[in-house]
Design a protein around this motif. Structure first.
Motif, PDB file in Angstrom:
ATOM      1  N   ASP A 182      48.701  55.213  19.721  1.00 17.18           N
ATOM      2  CA  ASP A 182      49.102  54.914  21.094  1.00 17.18           C
ATOM      3  C   ASP A 182      49.296  56.256  21.796  1.00 17.18           C
ATOM      4  O   ASP A 182      49.320  57.309  21.143  1.00 17.18           O
ATOM      5  CB  ASP A 182      50.379  54.065  21.137  1.00 17.18           C
ATOM      6  N   PRO A 183      49.442  56.259  23.128  1.00 16.12           N
ATOM      7  CA  PRO A 183      49.543  57.550  23.831  1.00 16.12           C
ATOM      8  C   PRO A 183      50.727  58.404  23.415  1.00 16.12           C
ATOM      9  O   PRO A 183      50.699  59.620  23.603  1.00 16.12           O
ATOM     10  CB  PRO A 183      49.667  57.120  25.310  1.00 16.12           C
ATOM     11  N   GLU A 184      51.780  57.798  22.860  1.00 14.99           N
ATOM     12  CA  GLU A 184      52.948  58.556  22.451  1.00 14.99           C
ATOM     13  C   GLU A 184      52.826  59.131  21.043  1.00 14.99           C
ATOM     14  O   GLU A 184      53.606  59.991  20.654  1.00 14.99           O
ATOM     15  CB  GLU A 184      54.200  57.659  22.513  1.00 14.99           C
ATOM     16  N   SER A 185      51.854  58.660  20.271  1.00 11.00           N
ATOM     17  CA  SER A 185      51.737  59.058  18.871  1.00 11.00           C
ATOM     18  C   SER A 185      50.826  60.277  18.733  1.00 11.00           C
ATOM     19  O   SER A 185      49.930  60.487  19.556  1.00 11.00           O
ATOM     20  CB  SER A 185      51.176  57.918  18.022  1.00 11.00           C
ATOM     21  N   PRO A 186      51.034  61.072  17.687  1.00  8.59           N
ATOM     22  CA  PRO A 186      50.130  62.206  17.452  1.00  8.59           C
ATOM     23  C   PRO A 186      48.800  61.730  16.886  1.00  8.59           C
ATOM     24  O   PRO A 186      48.709  60.659  16.287  1.00  8.59           O
ATOM     25  CB  PRO A 186      50.896  63.042  16.430  1.00  8.59           C
ATOM     26  N   LEU A 187      47.769  62.527  17.105  1.00  8.09           N
ATOM     27  CA  LEU A 187      46.471  62.242  16.496  1.00  8.09           C
ATOM     28  C   LEU A 187      46.524  62.748  15.059  1.00  8.09           C
ATOM     29  O   LEU A 187      46.769  63.926  14.815  1.00  8.09           O
ATOM     30  CB  LEU A 187      45.360  62.937  17.293  1.00  8.09           C
ATOM     31  N   ILE A 188      46.280  61.861  14.129  1.00 11.17           N
ATOM     32  CA  ILE A 188      46.417  62.207  12.708  1.00 11.17           C
ATOM     33  C   ILE A 188      45.058  62.100  12.042  1.00 11.17           C
ATOM     34  O   ILE A 188      44.487  61.016  11.905  1.00 11.17           O
ATOM     35  CB  ILE A 188      47.438  61.276  12.014  1.00 11.17           C
ATOM     36  N   ASP A 189      44.529  63.250  11.643  1.00 11.84           N
ATOM     37  CA  ASP A 189      43.277  63.306  10.894  1.00 11.84           C
ATOM     38  C   ASP A 189      43.464  64.243   9.700  1.00 11.84           C
ATOM     39  O   ASP A 189      42.728  65.206   9.520  1.00 11.84           O
ATOM     40  CB  ASP A 189      42.138  63.786  11.804  1.00 11.84           C
ATOM     41  N   LEU A 190      44.490  63.967   8.949  1.00 12.11           N
ATOM     42  CA  LEU A 190      44.776  64.732   7.734  1.00 12.11           C
ATOM     43  C   LEU A 190      45.548  63.842   6.779  1.00 12.11           C
ATOM     44  O   LEU A 190      46.023  62.773   7.166  1.00 12.11           O
ATOM     45  CB  LEU A 190      45.536  66.013   8.040  1.00 12.11           C
TER      46      LEU A 190
END
Length: 1282
Positions: free
Chosen positions: A266-274
């Motif tokens: 969601d817009p409040e969450s960090p982008l997680i690619d790890l």
């Protein structure tokens, strides 16, 4: 005069910001190559430099012929590739041959902000360029670059080795023939190069996959082809957009891998690619907690590892663990050997170094937290004095966190033991991603729960109206062992930002977790206006065992960080498999939350990304595939549809079609408003040509979009984000200033109560409060609070009292006729805590009191003040020789007795809560003044005792029998709020939902767009106040089980998700106030909703698609309310009631002037299908008019309502009509409800339970009726229906 061309539209960049090739300078390799041939001799590291740079766009819109004819240029500023120059003079001298290839000058490029090309080589080769005598494995590591504004970009670096030949090298990307001469032994010499990709997004795994695919081609290509391959690779990445927040992920065929670019949840969450479990593989759970503690207290921290890749990945994982808190200081996860002096910085930072520099950093820098990833240890570089002061985390939160981390399953191999081997690489990678996504979600849940456990009590010390946080009182309420931790955390920038979010009532991940884990007791306390005290249940839990006390330092402070034992926890499973449910205590288990569904969209392939025609075809294919996917999508998945709309709008902008883009962005209002790109819409609108602007004026949706987003940006009030810490006043205070100061202190919020307190403190004095008086009052209040907090009750008392009871006041030791001890007061009773042998004696519940007297008894020559309490159930009278406390306790007991009586009579628990506040204020006033008139001053706060003596008349019998309960949605506010609309939504069972979401709810609309939601099974607050817009709310309806629609005065229909309690969708087709929302009768899951606005517009909406299926206009009429009956709409237009078909054709009309000669209008009406009747009321009148539906032309039957001043609302329930309004009761103006029988057309009951006008009525499954009153009272009454 020709029209000026619109400005260029600067589009947001895609995944790629920059791609660079780096390596050692050519001249430096000559000697290194020779040295590498000498066995046993290693060449010294060389300094790296940038060899080539590639920056998008590689094909402009002009090149690809995508610019619109005669319109604005929708293009970015063109950038070009950069190739490093050769030193001509030196080059020609070394060659000495004519006819050598000439090298073009370097081309100018615009390097993105935040990328320093001078520092980049050091970061790509942090250990320097080391020439090897044999090939080495390819190596990847990760970078984080920060510009001067604090904005971060992210880099992925892939190092690879190529042999250094005598003949060819690819410097400048061109073939160059070296002069024929004997070989100098360069054969067997391998040179490292690096390709670095810089992106605004932390796509660590995805970009690593992309670079892995690129290296395959670089190893097979010729030297002079390397630059071309990298440029084509960079061009491909630059064409891939970043997916918007939501469930839509992008997948791109990079050959041979299918590379996935995930989106934010969601817009409040960090982008997680790890992989978030990496730190859990490197550190014990206790050490993870220590690192988080260091981050929360903003220490100077340095990570160490022999693996450069782990430095960034582990540090980034810890940043994600802190979400929604954010690290706001320096973050440099990789320091090259030239940058080691950075660790001498005096401010907080988070950095990373190679393990080779551990001893050097430890000796040279003082006061650092040194985190060794390879050994899993945390130490500190000790200063000359004491060790670094790292406090312990709160014990219970730490204990739970450690146990939950230990219960996670961190090894996929254990889950795959029973599976057959996958023969498809991409399928195996897909399974791995799914497993990792689930584990990442569990880890985020555990870390978020830790933060909620640590900071849950912060909200109890906030004043939202004045944005004040009482930090001193917050720290005092924490356990002694945790106070040092909180004192340090409260001084951090991180916590200050966290406070801003709490005071702004931001519904982020923290707020959602806090709400979902809230206990029933906390929900009840959320409705209380009285001061909070620990309940009996909490006091029992607070008593720690001797063993726990011996292990208070479960999380040991520096420097003994490695000697940690966990007390009183179940032994950890010796296997690496996760705990079985039976082996882990329920409070420590990680909930098995199903990950949110995600969807993959395959980005079209592009084979020649440097050819304009291919790029144009790529974008056309992109739009076609998105459109097809949207056409196949079911109407129930609006979040996925929003992602498609966003991406298609972005591609349309790139194609130079802003009008199509604006249509896509406008559809986000109906799908997911959270991802609406307001800034991009403003920029796109500014680039519209004159014909396109004219077209938007002819399209209502686009016209409104541009009007709201572009033309009215200044009308949006700036968000107030200041935070004040509470301070005692230093100047004299008049009434208004005193009210503000008391509210800021957290003592009382209600303005009326504070006015009475002001009168009490200024009795016999000038009407102002001096700073000393305020300080004395505040200290007395807090001392009483501390005394109640510290009270230790015997076990038999704890077992006897209700779990929800709290001790609010203790007397001094007194002699009574039932023993010597201290009198204790809770919200329900009085009891005596006996001295000597610990025990207690019940005195009386407040409900059981019959009489309270203050008298004196003779003792020798003295008259001792004595309090006498007579109860209903006992003959003997309780007597206590309270001496100087007698008058105060006499006032307090009478006030509590009166409050309990009113609470029982009016079925309103707020009376007893207000009585508690009154008696504690009395106590503080007496302690403050300490004068002869102190008791008289305190009596100014005796509200309910005076009410009981002045108005002894009981509640009418009909009201008492029908009234079930009363609730106050304005509890905790500074003043009551009018109840504008009420909506009851029934509960439903869905295995995928939380239990709290399945309960019935009561939705209450207050002023200025505020909504409060109650759990209708317990009448406790389910969701504290949230806002939808800033205007009055007029109507609400449940369109489906997961949606509540709210019509507003600002002409917008807000759609609330009942699970997240957030508004992500808006319907903006109306141009005037929305006054009615209707669903067809008898449909459990409505497929259609009708909305009516004040200008006479009626729209029919498809619930699944949120599209208007039909519309019509009532010509020249102002619509105020409507009903749906037998497929026709009955509309109240003020001067008449008209019956129209759902297509707008007029069928009947009832004009008010046909029966009423006075100038007035219809207020509202109700239809009774069973009796074929129409009931209506007029504005300003107290009569009800009844027609038969067969013939509306006949004069109506009129029923006058006794003692009614005017009618304000009507409601049909079973065979009754409930009419709300205001009138006289017992000679006083009150809010009244008349229950009328539709068969006899008479008034069956007159109900009086509101002190202000009844504003709205609502039915709850025809079992209860709920009534809401005006702003003088602002309460909701629940009535039983016969």
């Amino acid at each position: 005069m020709a029209e000026s061309a619109p400005p260029h539209l600067v589009l947001p960049s895609g995944l790629l910001e920059l791609c660079a090739l780096l390596g050692a300078p050519r001249d430096g390799l000559r000697g290194a190559g020779q040295v590498s041939q000498r066995r046993g001799v290693s060449s010294p590291p060389l300094d790296a430099e940038v060899l080539s740079v590639f920056v998008p766009p590689f094909v402009s819109t002009e090149d690809s012929q995508m610019a619109r004819a005669g319109g604005a240029a929708l293009s970015k500023t063109r950038r070009r590739s950069f190739r490093k120059k050769k030193d001509r003079a030196r080059l020609e001298q070394s060659r000495g041959l004519p006819g050598d290839p000439k090298v073009s000058e370097a081309e100018d490029i615009n390097v993105p902000n935040g990328v320093d090309l001078l520092a980049l080589p050091q970061l790509c080769f942090p250990g320097g360029v080391c020439v090897a005598s044999e090939p080495k494995e390819d190596y990847v590591h990760f970078l984080v670059l920060t510009d001067i504004s604090g904005n971060r970009t992210h880099g992925v670096v892939a190092q690879f080795y190529r042999p250094l030949h005598n003949g060819y090298c690819f410097y400048n990307g061109q073939a160059h023939w070296e002069p024929s001469r004997p070989a100098v032994g360069a054969a067997g010499c391998f040179v490292p190069f690096a390709v670095c990709v810089i992106s605004r997004y932390p796509y660590y795994n995805a970009l690593r996959d992309c670079l892995s695919c690129l290296l395959i081609h670089l190893k097979l290509c010729k030297d002079f082809e390397v630059d071309d391959h990298i440029k084509e690779f960079a061009a491909k990445l630059s064409l891939i957009p970043s997916p918007p927040p939501g469930p839509l992920h992008l997948i791109f065929n990079m050959k041979p891998l299918q590379v996935v670019f995930p989106s934010q949840a969601d817009p409040e969450s960090p982008l997680i690619d790890l992989d978030l479990h990496l730190p859990l593989l490197c550190f014990r759970a206790e050490t993870v907690l220590q690192v988080l503690t260091c981050m929360l207290t903003e220490q100077r921290m340095v990570f160490f590892s022999s693996d450069w890749a782990l430095l960034t990945l582990v540090a980034e994982c810890f940043l994600v663990y802190l979400h929604p808190l954010q690290w706001q200081h320096t973050f440099v996860p990789i320091l090259s050997r030239q940058m080691l002096d950075f660790v001498m910085a005096p401010t907080s930072f988070l950095m990373g170094c190679h393990l080779d520099h551990f001893e050097e950093v430890s000796k040279e820098a003082d006061g650092l937290i040194l985190i060794n990833i390879d050994s899993g240890s945390v130490t500190c570089s000790k200063p000359s004095g004491d060790a670094v002061d790292i406090p312990d985390a709160p014990l219970l939160a730490a204990q739970t966190f450690i146990q939950r981390l230990q219960s996670l399953q961190l090894y996929q191999e254990l889950d795959l033991a029973h599976c057959i081997s996958s023969t498809d690489l991409n399928e195996a990678r897909s399974h791995r991603r799914a497993w990792q996504q689930k584990l990442n979600g569990q880890i985020q849940q555990v870390t978020l729960h830790l933060l909620v456990s640590i900071f849950r009590d912060v909200k109890n010390h906030l004043n939202y109206e004045h944005r004040v946080f009482n930090s001193e009182e917050f720290v005092k309420t924490q356990p002694p062992g945790a106070q040092r931790f909180y004192k340090q955390v409260l001084d951090t920038y991180m916590f200050h930002s966290f406070l801003k979010a709490r005071l702004s009532r931001r519904m982020d991940a923290f707020a959602q977790m806090e709400l979902s884990t809230q206990s029933e007791e906390d929900r009840v306390h959320g409705m209380l206006i009285s001061p909070r005290r620990p309940t009996i249940e909490k006091m029992a839990l607070r008593k720690s065992s001797p063993l726990q006390a011996a292990h208070r330092r479960m999380v040991v402070s520096m420097p003994n960080l490695q000697d940690i034992t966990i007390p009183d926890l179940p032994p950890r499973n010796s296997s690496l498999r996760s705990f079985s449910p039976s082996s882990c205590h329920s409070s420590f288990k990680v909930q098995n939350v199903t990950p949110k569904s995600t969807y993959m969209f395959k980005v079209p392939e592009i084979h020649f990304p440097l050819l304009p025609q291919c790029v144009r075809t790529y974008y056309e294919d992109f739009v076609d595939q998105l459109s097809r996917a949207m056409g196949l999508l079911g109407p129930d998945n609006s979040a996925l549809l929003a992602g498609y709309c966003y991406l298609r709008g972005l591609v349309h902008l790139t194609q130079g079609r802003p009008l199509c883009a604006l249509r896509d962005f406008q559809s986000l209002y109906k799908t997911d408003l959270r991802i609406f790109p307001a800034d991009l819409v403003r920029r796109a609108a500014a680039c519209l040509s004159a014909p396109e602007r004219a077209q938007t004026e002819r399209t209502p949706e686009l016209k409104r979009l541009i009007n709201e987003v572009v033309d009215k940006p200044g009308e949006v009030a700036k968000v107030d984000e200041h935070v004040k810490n509470f301070e005692l006043p230093r100047k004299h205070m008049q009434l208004d200033d005193f009210v503000r100061r008391v509210q800021e202190s957290g003592v009382v919020k209600d303005a009326g109560t504070i006015h009475r307190l002001f009168e009490a403190l200024t009795v016999g004095h000038q009407k102002q409060i001096d700073p000393d008086t305020f300080r004395d009052f505040y200290n007395c209040w807090k001392e009483t609070e501390a005394e109640a907090q510290a009270v230790s009750l015997p076990v038999e008392v704890v077992e006897y009292l209700d779990k929800s009871e709290c001790v609010y006041k203790l007397s001094g030791a007194v002699k009574t006729n039932r023993g010597v001890g201290k009198i204790a007061m809770t919200q329900k009773r009085l009891f005596l805590l006996t001295e000597g042998r610990p025990g207690f004696v019940e005195i009386s519940t407040f409900r059981n009191i019959e009489e309270v007297k203050s008298t004196t008894v003779a003792f020798l020559l003295l008259r001792i003040p004595t309090l006498k309490i007579k109860t209903i159930s006992r003959k003997d009278v309780f007597e206590a020789n309270l001496k100087t406390e007698c008058d105060l306790w006499h006032l307090m007991v009478k006030e509590m007795w009166a409050g309990k009586k009113l609470s029982d009579d009016h079925k309103d628990p707020q009376y007893i809560q207000q009585a508690l506040t009154n008696v504690l204020l009395m106590d503080a006033v007496v302690g403050t003044l300490q004068s002869s008139n102190a008791i008289y001053a305190a009596s100014k706060l005796s509200v309910f005792d005076k009410m009981r003596s002045e108005m002894p008349l009981a509640m009418p019998k009909a009201t008492s029998e029908t009234l079930k309960h009363k609730i106050n949605p304005s509890a905790g506010e500074t003043s009551p709020q009018a109840i504008d609309v009420l909506l009851y939504t029934p509960g439903h069972l869905d295995p995928a939902e939380k239990i709290a979401d399945a309960r019935p709810k009561l939705w209450c609309a207050l002023g200025e767009g505020k909504v409060v939601v109650f759990d209708a099974s317990s009448w406790t607050v389910h969701q504290h106040c949230f806002r939808v817009g800033a205007s009055r709310l007029n109507c609400m309806v449940m369109a489906e089980q997961s949606q509540v629609w709210i019509g507003s005065e600002d002409s917008v229909i807000y759609i609330i998700n009942v699970h997240s309690m957030s508004c992500n969708k808006q319907l903006t087709d109306h141009r005037a106030s929305v006054v009615e929302l209707l669903v067809p009768e008898g449909e459990k899951v409505p497929s259609e909703v009708y909305s009516c606005s004040r200008d006479g517009t009626v729209l029919a909406w498809s619930v699944s698609t949120l599209r208007v299926t039909s519309r019509f206009q009532l010509p020249g009429r102002s619509l105020t309310s409507a009903r749906l009956h037998q497929g026709r709409l009955w509309c109240c237009t003020g001067s008449s009631i008209v019956v129209v078909t759902t297509n707008g054709f007029l069928r009947q009309e009832l004009r008010i002037d046909s029966f009423h000669k006075v100038d007035t209008s219809f207020l509202g009406f109700q239809l009774i299908p069973e009796q074929e009747q129409l009931w209506a009321a007029c504005v300003g009148y107290s009569e009800v008019y009844i027609w038969t539906l067969q013939d509306l032309s006949q004069p109506p039957h009129k029923v006058a309502l006794q003692d009614c001043a005017e009618v304000s609302c009507m409601l049909k329930v079973k065979r009754q009509i409930w009419v709300g309004g205001r009138g006289l009761s017992q000679g006083q103006p009150k809010g009244k409800i008349y229950v009328m029988d539709t068969d006899r057309k008479t008034v069956d009951k007159e109900l009086v339970a509101h002190t202000d006008t009844v504003m709205t009525l609502c039915s709850a499954e025809d079992r209860y009726v709920l009534s809401g009153s005006g702003r003088e009272e602002g309460k909701i009454a629940i009535w039983t229906v016969e």
